[in-house]
Design a protein around this motif. Structure first.
Motif, PDB file in Angstrom:
ATOM      1  N   LEU A 275       0.835  -1.198   0.000  1.00  0.00           N
ATOM      2  CA  LEU A 275       0.000   0.000   0.000  1.00  0.00           C
ATOM      3  C   LEU A 275       0.871   1.250   0.000  1.00  0.00           C
ATOM      4  CD1 LEU A 275      -2.825  -0.819   2.593  1.00  0.00           C
ATOM      5  CD2 LEU A 275      -2.908  -0.980   0.096  1.00  0.00           C
ATOM      6  N   PRO A 276       0.371   2.346  -0.549  1.00  0.00           N
ATOM      7  CA  PRO A 276       1.106   3.616  -0.444  1.00  0.00           C
ATOM      8  C   PRO A 276       1.327   3.957   1.027  1.00  0.00           C
ATOM      9  CG  PRO A 276      -0.673   3.803  -2.038  1.00  0.00           C
ATOM     10  CD  PRO A 276      -0.858   2.485  -1.357  1.00  0.00           C
ATOM     11  N   PRO A 277       2.536   4.362   1.408  1.00  0.00           N
ATOM     12  CA  PRO A 277       2.822   4.661   2.826  1.00  0.00           C
ATOM     13  C   PRO A 277       1.822   5.628   3.447  1.00  0.00           C
ATOM     14  CG  PRO A 277       4.851   4.663   1.541  1.00  0.00           C
ATOM     15  CD  PRO A 277       3.732   4.537   0.566  1.00  0.00           C
ATOM     16  N   ALA A 278       1.385   6.621   2.671  1.00  0.00           N
ATOM     17  CA  ALA A 278       0.458   7.609   3.225  1.00  0.00           C
ATOM     18  C   ALA A 278      -0.859   6.971   3.652  1.00  0.00           C
ATOM     19  CB  ALA A 278       0.200   8.717   2.211  1.00  0.00           C
ATOM     20  N   VAL A 279      -1.314   5.951   2.918  1.00  0.00           N
ATOM     21  CA  VAL A 279      -2.572   5.285   3.262  1.00  0.00           C
ATOM     22  C   VAL A 279      -2.461   4.611   4.620  1.00  0.00           C
ATOM     23  CG1 VAL A 279      -4.152   3.424   2.616  1.00  0.00           C
ATOM     24  CG2 VAL A 279      -3.229   4.947   0.857  1.00  0.00           C
ATOM     25  N   VAL A 280      -1.333   3.952   4.864  1.00  0.00           N
ATOM     26  CA  VAL A 280      -1.130   3.251   6.136  1.00  0.00           C
ATOM     27  C   VAL A 280      -1.048   4.245   7.289  1.00  0.00           C
ATOM     28  CG1 VAL A 280       0.393   1.698   7.415  1.00  0.00           C
ATOM     29  CG2 VAL A 280       0.063   1.375   4.959  1.00  0.00           C
ATOM     30  N   VAL A 281      -0.268   5.305   7.110  1.00  0.00           N
ATOM     31  CA  VAL A 281      -0.070   6.278   8.190  1.00  0.00           C
ATOM     32  C   VAL A 281      -1.352   7.048   8.485  1.00  0.00           C
ATOM     33  CG1 VAL A 281       1.187   8.355   8.862  1.00  0.00           C
ATOM     34  CG2 VAL A 281       2.398   6.486   7.729  1.00  0.00           C
ATOM     35  N   LEU A 282      -2.057   7.483   7.431  1.00  0.00           N
ATOM     36  CA  LEU A 282      -3.270   8.269   7.638  1.00  0.00           C
ATOM     37  C   LEU A 282      -4.364   7.473   8.333  1.00  0.00           C
ATOM     38  CD1 LEU A 282      -3.498  10.265   4.289  1.00  0.00           C
ATOM     39  CD2 LEU A 282      -2.924  11.146   6.560  1.00  0.00           C
ATOM     40  N   SER A 283      -4.326   6.150   8.178  1.00  0.00           N
ATOM     41  CA  SER A 283      -5.340   5.325   8.839  1.00  0.00           C
ATOM     42  C   SER A 283      -5.200   5.350  10.356  1.00  0.00           C
ATOM     43  CB  SER A 283      -5.251   3.881   8.345  1.00  0.00           C
ATOM     44  OG  SER A 283      -4.043   3.271   8.782  1.00  0.00           O
ATOM     45  N   GLN A 284      -4.018   5.766  10.834  1.00  0.00           N
ATOM     46  CA  GLN A 284      -3.773   5.813  12.270  1.00  0.00           C
ATOM     47  C   GLN A 284      -3.674   7.231  12.806  1.00  0.00           C
ATOM     48  OE1 GLN A 284      -3.444   2.942  14.500  1.00  0.00           O
ATOM     49  NE2 GLN A 284      -4.611   2.372  12.680  1.00  0.00           N
ATOM     50  N   ASP A 298       9.996   5.216   9.347  1.00  0.00           N
ATOM     51  CA  ASP A 298       9.725   4.951  10.764  1.00  0.00           C
ATOM     52  C   ASP A 298       8.249   5.175  11.087  1.00  0.00           C
ATOM     53  OD1 ASP A 298      12.356   4.329  11.185  1.00  0.00           O
ATOM     54  OD2 ASP A 298      12.915   6.327  11.926  1.00  0.00           O
ATOM     55  N   ALA A 299       7.657   6.198  10.474  1.00  0.00           N
ATOM     56  CA  ALA A 299       6.246   6.484  10.731  1.00  0.00           C
ATOM     57  C   ALA A 299       5.369   5.357  10.193  1.00  0.00           C
ATOM     58  CB  ALA A 299       5.866   7.817  10.096  1.00  0.00           C
ATOM     59  N   VAL A 300       5.752   4.816   9.038  1.00  0.00           N
ATOM     60  CA  VAL A 300       4.986   3.720   8.454  1.00  0.00           C
ATOM     61  C   VAL A 300       5.052   2.488   9.349  1.00  0.00           C
ATOM     62  CG1 VAL A 300       4.797   2.141   6.496  1.00  0.00           C
ATOM     63  CG2 VAL A 300       5.296   4.554   6.094  1.00  0.00           C
ATOM     64  N   GLU A 301       6.257   2.154   9.809  1.00  0.00           N
ATOM     65  CA  GLU A 301       6.416   0.984  10.675  1.00  0.00           C
ATOM     66  C   GLU A 301       5.697   1.178  12.006  1.00  0.00           C
ATOM     67  OE1 GLU A 301       7.626  -1.909   9.815  1.00  0.00           O
ATOM     68  OE2 GLU A 301       7.897  -1.031   7.818  1.00  0.00           O
ATOM     69  N   LEU A 315      -8.553  -2.062   7.001  1.00  0.00           N
ATOM     70  CA  LEU A 315      -7.912  -1.155   6.048  1.00  0.00           C
ATOM     71  C   LEU A 315      -7.796  -1.809   4.675  1.00  0.00           C
ATOM     72  CD1 LEU A 315      -6.427   1.407   5.280  1.00  0.00           C
ATOM     73  CD2 LEU A 315      -4.320   0.412   6.229  1.00  0.00           C
ATOM     74  N   ILE A 316      -7.385  -3.077   4.643  1.00  0.00           N
ATOM     75  CA  ILE A 316      -7.279  -3.790   3.370  1.00  0.00           C
ATOM     76  C   ILE A 316      -8.640  -3.881   2.698  1.00  0.00           C
ATOM     77  CG2 ILE A 316      -6.782  -6.024   2.303  1.00  0.00           C
ATOM     78  CD1 ILE A 316      -4.298  -4.473   3.073  1.00  0.00           C
ATOM     79  N   GLU A 317      -9.679  -4.174   3.475  1.00  0.00           N
ATOM     80  CA  GLU A 317     -11.030  -4.255   2.905  1.00  0.00           C
ATOM     81  C   GLU A 317     -11.470  -2.912   2.343  1.00  0.00           C
ATOM     82  OE1 GLU A 317     -15.620  -5.258   4.302  1.00  0.00           O
ATOM     83  OE2 GLU A 317     -13.926  -6.116   5.409  1.00  0.00           O
ATOM     84  N   LYS A 318     -11.145  -1.835   3.056  1.00  0.00           N
ATOM     85  CA  LYS A 318     -11.511  -0.499   2.579  1.00  0.00           C
ATOM     86  C   LYS A 318     -10.840  -0.200   1.247  1.00  0.00           C
ATOM     87  CE  LYS A 318     -11.573   4.350   4.020  1.00  0.00           C
ATOM     88  NZ  LYS A 318     -11.220   5.307   5.118  1.00  0.00           N
ATOM     89  N   VAL A 319      -9.572  -0.604   1.124  1.00  0.00           N
ATOM     90  CA  VAL A 319      -8.855  -0.392  -0.132  1.00  0.00           C
ATOM     91  C   VAL A 319      -9.471  -1.224  -1.252  1.00  0.00           C
ATOM     92  CG1 VAL A 319      -6.643  -0.752  -1.308  1.00  0.00           C
ATOM     93  CG2 VAL A 319      -6.690   0.251   0.990  1.00  0.00           C
ATOM     94  N   LEU A 320      -9.788  -2.487  -0.964  1.00  0.00           N
ATOM     95  CA  LEU A 320     -10.350  -3.378  -1.985  1.00  0.00           C
ATOM     96  C   LEU A 320     -11.705  -2.888  -2.485  1.00  0.00           C
ATOM     97  CD1 LEU A 320      -9.447  -6.864  -0.460  1.00  0.00           C
ATOM     98  CD2 LEU A 320      -8.368  -5.739  -2.418  1.00  0.00           C
ATOM     99  N   ARG A 321     -12.430  -2.174  -1.653  1.00  0.00           N
ATOM    100  CA  ARG A 321     -13.744  -1.649  -2.052  1.00  0.00           C
ATOM    101  C   ARG A 321     -13.663  -0.237  -2.649  1.00  0.00           C
ATOM    102  NH1 ARG A 321     -18.001  -4.629  -0.188  1.00  0.00           N
ATOM    103  NH2 ARG A 321     -17.654  -6.077   1.550  1.00  0.00           N
ATOM    104  N   SER A 322     -12.511   0.377  -2.591  1.00  0.00           N
ATOM    105  CA  SER A 322     -12.404   1.787  -2.959  1.00  0.00           C
ATOM    106  C   SER A 322     -12.486   1.995  -4.467  1.00  0.00           C
ATOM    107  CB  SER A 322     -11.078   2.354  -2.443  1.00  0.00           C
ATOM    108  OG  SER A 322      -9.987   1.796  -3.173  1.00  0.00           O
ATOM    109  N   PRO A 323     -13.045   3.144  -4.899  1.00  0.00           N
ATOM    110  CA  PRO A 323     -13.048   3.476  -6.330  1.00  0.00           C
ATOM    111  C   PRO A 323     -11.647   3.553  -6.910  1.00  0.00           C
ATOM    112  CG  PRO A 323     -14.550   4.910  -5.125  1.00  0.00           C
ATOM    113  CD  PRO A 323     -13.774   4.147  -4.097  1.00  0.00           C
ATOM    114  N   GLN A 324     -10.678   4.013  -6.094  1.00  0.00           N
ATOM    115  CA  GLN A 324      -9.320   4.143  -6.602  1.00  0.00           C
ATOM    116  C   GLN A 324      -8.730   2.790  -6.984  1.00  0.00           C
ATOM    117  OE1 GLN A 324     -10.501   5.489  -3.859  1.00  0.00           O
ATOM    118  NE2 GLN A 324     -10.218   7.701  -3.997  1.00  0.00           N
ATOM    119  N   PHE A 325      -9.016   1.758  -6.191  1.00  0.00           N
ATOM    120  CA  PHE A 325      -8.495   0.432  -6.500  1.00  0.00           C
ATOM    121  C   PHE A 325      -9.082  -0.097  -7.808  1.00  0.00           C
ATOM    122  CE2 PHE A 325      -9.000  -4.260  -6.071  1.00  0.00           C
ATOM    123  CZ  PHE A 325      -7.665  -4.605  -6.092  1.00  0.00           C
ATOM    124  N   HIS A 326     -10.397   0.040  -7.955  1.00  0.00           N
ATOM    125  CA  HIS A 326     -11.029  -0.454  -9.175  1.00  0.00           C
ATOM    126  C   HIS A 326     -10.669   0.418 -10.377  1.00  0.00           C
ATOM    127  CE1 HIS A 326     -13.459  -3.596  -7.307  1.00  0.00           C
ATOM    128  NE2 HIS A 326     -13.526  -2.781  -6.272  1.00  0.00           N
TER     129      HIS A 326
END
Length: 386
Positions: A275-284, A298-301, A315-326
Motif C-alpha cells: 500500500l502507499p505509505p500515506a494510506v497506512v499512516v493516515l489510517s492511524q 519509521d512512521a509507516v512501521e 484497512l485492506i477491505e476499505k482499499v479493496l472496495r475503494s473506487p481508486q483500486f477499481h
C-alpha cells in the motif's frame, strides 16, 4: 465528504434487470432520486441519491475515467417486440461489463410523450448527450447546450413525477400506465432557462468508473461478450482474438473481500507492504494530523505496529472496495489490452511468456491474450517464489 457543487442534476430512479429468462425484464425501483455529476480534484463523479438524502451522501458514487463510460438511451430496435414503458438510460463502460440502468422520473414532455411513455423528447436526449460528453472528458458549456433545446414541443403544464411499470418483452398483455420523462424543474432537467449558471459549468477531465457491484466471473464474461456484439466497430475490433475476463471482474469485491477477512496475519502484512505509505499512516492519524507531508519509513512501521490484525484487515477491505483500486484495475486492463504488457511486466518483475510479445516478432500481445498472459505470469512468478 466536503461540500460538492453538481454541474448537472436531474430526476431519475434506478432499475433492476432480471436475466433469468429471455427476453430480459427491466423493473424500475420505486425510490425517487437524482442523478448528478460533480468534479472533485479534476475527477468526475457520477452519482445517484435519494431525493431525501443530501448531495454528499450518494448511494452510488462512481469515479469516471475519460472515454471509458457512456450514457445512452435504451431504445428497442425497429421491429423488436420488446415493450418499454418508460424512458431508460444505460450507463456502460468499455473497460468493464458492469451496467447501470436508470429511468427518468419527470412526466413525459409534449403531446407524443403523453401517448408514448418511451418517447424521448429533445430535452431528454440533450440531457443524456451532455452526460455522455462529460464522461468523454469533453469541455461542455452546459448552459448553452441546454439553451439550444427547442422547447416548443416540450411545453407542459406539470413537471411533477411520473410512474413507470416494468419494461417487458413480448407476450405481456399489460398496457403502459404512464410515462417517465426528463428532469424536474428543481433539477437541471427542468426548464433550465429559469435556473442559475453556477451549476452548469461543465467540462474537465473525468476518471474511470469503478463499480463495486461487479458480477461473478461467469456473468461478467457473458455480459462482456454481449457488450462486444452491441458495441461500436472500434470496440469490436479491439475484442477480436481471444476473450478473457477483465481484471476488474477477476478481482471483484465479492471475491477479494472474503479472502482478506480470512487471510493470515502474514498475508495481511504482505498486502500492507504494497500500500502507499500515506494510506497506512493516515489510517492511524487523527483528523488534525499533517496529511500533506510524506511519511517517513519509521512512521509507516510505527503505524503498522499500532494496528491490530482486525484494523489491518479493515484497512485492506476499505482499499479493496475503494473506487481508486477499481480505477487502477481498469486502467491496467486497458494498458495491457493496448500493447503495454512488455513494459508493465518488466516494471513489476513479472515473468510473462515471450516477454509479452507475439511469438517470433517484436509486436506486443494485445486484447484478451495480453490480459491472460499477465495473469498467468503472476501465477508463475508467485509459484517460483515459494
Amino acid at each position: 465528504m466536503a461540500s460538492i457543487s453538481p454541474v448537472l442534476t436531474f430526476k431519475a430512479g434506478k432499475c433492476d434487470i432480471d436475466t433469468s429468462s429471455k427476453p430480459y425484464k427491466v423493473s424500475p425501483l420505486p425510490d425517487r432520486g437524482y442523478i448528478y455529476l460533480y468534479f472533485d480534484d479534476d475527477l468526475l463523479h457520477f452519482c445517484w441519491r435519494q431525493r431525501s438524502a443530501p448531495p454528499d451522501a450518494p448511494e452510488l458514487d462512481l469515479v469516471m475515467v475519460p472515454t471509458d463510460g457512456h450514457f445512452t438511451p435504451y431504445e428497442a430496435p425497429q421491429g423488436s417486440s420488446s415493450i418499454t414503458n418508460g424512458r431508460i438510460f444505460v450507463l456502460k463502460f468499455l473497460s468493464s461489463s458492469t451496467r447501470h440502468l436508470f429511468w427518468l422520473q419527470s412526466k413525459a414532455q409534449g403531446a407524443r410523450g403523453n401517448q408514448d411513455p418511451s418517447h424521448l423528447s429533445p430535452r431528454d436526449r440533450k440531457i443524456g448527450e451532455i452526460v455522455d460528453y462529460l464522461l468523454q472528458g469533453d469541455t461542455v458549456d452546459i448552459a448553452r447546450e441546454l439553451a439550444e433545446i427547442n422547447y416548443q414541443d416540450d411545453r407542459h403544464g406539470d413537471d411533477g413525477d411520473a410512474t413507470m411499470e416494468d419494461a417487458r418483452g413480448p407476450g405481456d398483455s399489460n398496457e403502459p400506465r404512464g410515462g417517465s420523462g426528463g428532469a424536474g424543474a428543481d433539477a437541471t432537467g427542468g426548464d433550465v432557462r429559469e435556473e442559475g449558471e453556477d451549476a452548469r459549468e461543465g467540462g474537465a477531465d473525468g476518471a474511470r468508473a469503478a463499480a463495486s457491484d461487479v458480477p461473478d466471473a461467469a456473468t461478467a464474461v457473458r455480459n462482456f461478450l454481449d457488450s462486444l456484439k452491441g458495441g461500436s466497430q472500434a470496440t469490436a475490433n479491439q475484442g477480436r482474438g481471444k476473450l478473457y475476463p477483465l481484471l476488474s471482474d477477476l478481482l471483484a469485491s465479492n471475491t477479494t473481500v472474503p479472502w482478506a477477512r480470512t487471510a493470515s496475519e502474514e498475508q495481511i502484512n504482505d498486502l500492507l507492504d504494497h500500500l502507499p505509505p500515506a494510506v497506512v499512516v493516515l489510517s492511524q492519524q487523527s483528523d488534525h494530523g499533517d496529511s500533506t507531508a510524506e511519511p517517513t519509513a519509521d512512521a509507516v512501521e510505527a503505524a503498522k505496529a499500532a494496528m491490530s490484525l482486525g484494523q489491518k484487515k479493515a484497512l485492506i477491505e476499505k482499499v479493496l472496495r475503494s473506487p481508486q483500486f477499481h480505477q487502477s484495475l481498469t486502467s491496467l486492463t486497458m494498458a495491457l489490452r493496448d500493447g503495454g504488457l512488455p513494459t508493465v511486466a518488466d516494471a513489476l518483475s513479472i515473468k510473462v511468456e515471450n516477454g509479452g510479445y507475439v511469438r517470433g516478432s517484436q509486436m506486443p500481445l494485445g486484447g484478451g491474450e495480453a490480459v491472460e498472459a499477465f495473469v498467468e505470469g503472476i501465477k508463475k512468478t508467485a509459484q517460483g517464489k515459494k
